[in-house]
Design a protein around this motif. Sequence first.
Motif, PDB file in Angstrom:
ATOM      1  N   TYR A 180       0.842  -1.205   0.000  1.00  0.00           N
ATOM      2  CA  TYR A 180       0.000   0.000   0.000  1.00  0.00           C
ATOM      3  C   TYR A 180       0.878   1.257   0.000  1.00  0.00           C
ATOM      4  O   TYR A 180       0.657   2.189  -0.776  1.00  0.00           O
ATOM      5  CB  TYR A 180      -0.921  -0.044   1.226  1.00  0.00           C
ATOM      6  N   LEU A 181       1.898   1.293   0.864  1.00  0.00           N
ATOM      7  CA  LEU A 181       2.812   2.433   0.919  1.00  0.00           C
ATOM      8  C   LEU A 181       3.631   2.557  -0.360  1.00  0.00           C
ATOM      9  O   LEU A 181       3.856   3.672  -0.858  1.00  0.00           O
ATOM     10  CB  LEU A 181       3.737   2.322   2.129  1.00  0.00           C
ATOM     11  N   ALA A 182       4.077   1.436  -0.915  1.00  0.00           N
ATOM     12  CA  ALA A 182       4.863   1.457  -2.149  1.00  0.00           C
ATOM     13  C   ALA A 182       4.041   2.011  -3.305  1.00  0.00           C
ATOM     14  O   ALA A 182       4.571   2.766  -4.139  1.00  0.00           O
ATOM     15  CB  ALA A 182       5.367   0.050  -2.475  1.00  0.00           C
ATOM     16  N   GLU A 183       2.763   1.698  -3.341  1.00  0.00           N
ATOM     17  CA  GLU A 183       1.894   2.225  -4.392  1.00  0.00           C
ATOM     18  C   GLU A 183       1.788   3.752  -4.267  1.00  0.00           C
ATOM     19  O   GLU A 183       1.879   4.471  -5.252  1.00  0.00           O
ATOM     20  CB  GLU A 183       0.513   1.590  -4.305  1.00  0.00           C
ATOM     21  N   GLY A 184       1.603   4.225  -3.055  1.00  0.00           N
ATOM     22  CA  GLY A 184       1.549   5.672  -2.840  1.00  0.00           C
ATOM     23  C   GLY A 184       2.863   6.339  -3.188  1.00  0.00           C
ATOM     24  O   GLY A 184       2.894   7.410  -3.814  1.00  0.00           O
ATOM     25  N   ASN A 185       3.972   5.734  -2.812  1.00  0.00           N
ATOM     26  CA  ASN A 185       5.295   6.268  -3.117  1.00  0.00           C
ATOM     27  C   ASN A 185       5.511   6.374  -4.624  1.00  0.00           C
ATOM     28  O   ASN A 185       6.061   7.362  -5.108  1.00  0.00           O
ATOM     29  CB  ASN A 185       6.370   5.385  -2.476  1.00  0.00           C
ATOM     30  N   ALA A 186       5.058   5.362  -5.371  1.00  0.00           N
ATOM     31  CA  ALA A 186       5.254   5.340  -6.815  1.00  0.00           C
ATOM     32  C   ALA A 186       4.489   6.470  -7.506  1.00  0.00           C
ATOM     33  O   ALA A 186       4.872   6.908  -8.596  1.00  0.00           O
ATOM     34  CB  ALA A 186       4.829   3.991  -7.385  1.00  0.00           C
ATOM     35  N   LYS A 187       3.428   6.967  -6.889  1.00  0.00           N
ATOM     36  CA  LYS A 187       2.602   8.018  -7.493  1.00  0.00           C
ATOM     37  C   LYS A 187       3.085   9.428  -7.138  1.00  0.00           C
ATOM     38  O   LYS A 187       2.630  10.394  -7.725  1.00  0.00           O
ATOM     39  CB  LYS A 187       1.152   7.855  -7.044  1.00  0.00           C
ATOM     40  N   GLN A 188       3.988   9.537  -6.176  1.00  0.00           N
ATOM     41  CA  GLN A 188       4.450  10.853  -5.757  1.00  0.00           C
ATOM     42  C   GLN A 188       5.483  11.417  -6.729  1.00  0.00           C
ATOM     43  O   GLN A 188       6.171  10.674  -7.429  1.00  0.00           O
ATOM     44  CB  GLN A 188       5.057  10.781  -4.353  1.00  0.00           C
ATOM     45  N   ALA A 189       5.564  12.738  -6.749  1.00  0.00           N
ATOM     46  CA  ALA A 189       6.499  13.417  -7.647  1.00  0.00           C
ATOM     47  C   ALA A 189       7.947  13.072  -7.289  1.00  0.00           C
ATOM     48  O   ALA A 189       8.271  12.834  -6.133  1.00  0.00           O
ATOM     49  CB  ALA A 189       6.302  14.925  -7.549  1.00  0.00           C
TER      50      ALA A 189
END
Length: 171
Positions: A15-24
């Motif tokens: 879940y955190l990795a998915e959010g990280n991948a979407k950040q600038a």
Amino acid sequence: MTTRPQPGTAEWDAYLAEGNAKQARKRVSADVLLRDAGGRLLVVKPTYKEAWDLPGGMAEANESPEDAARRELREELGLAVELRGLLCVDWVAPHGPWDDQLAFIFNGGTLTESQARSLYPRDYELSACEFVTSADALTMLPHRTRRRAAQALRALAEQQPSYLENGESTS
């Protein structure tokens, strides 16, 4: 309705990795002001740019700006110096084909006479390096770098690091 995974689980990490991948992501450069015993600044001539530059370069993935500055000095000039603090960080707006960037300039202090005499480009990215007066250095640098370097020199004199946007102080 989906439930959020519990912290400490493999699902939480995903879940955190998915959010990280979407950040600038930001490009990061780390340059260093280095002086000789006479107070002159070191400038370098990259082989891939028309103008002179400050020693340093781009950070690699997950590399801190300080580590990037030290690595670039070691690779390009064979120098191992103790950085003496941050002089400025400059947010550079997108321009041409480039996204925005964070550009750091660190204080590298004064090289010994022996260090200064023994400097020469150690890899293919530099064709020359030399010590010049601050005024001459500023005329040799391209506009964007010149503004940042001038602010770094001011920060060095005032012993107060500064935050910049496109080479200009925001305060």
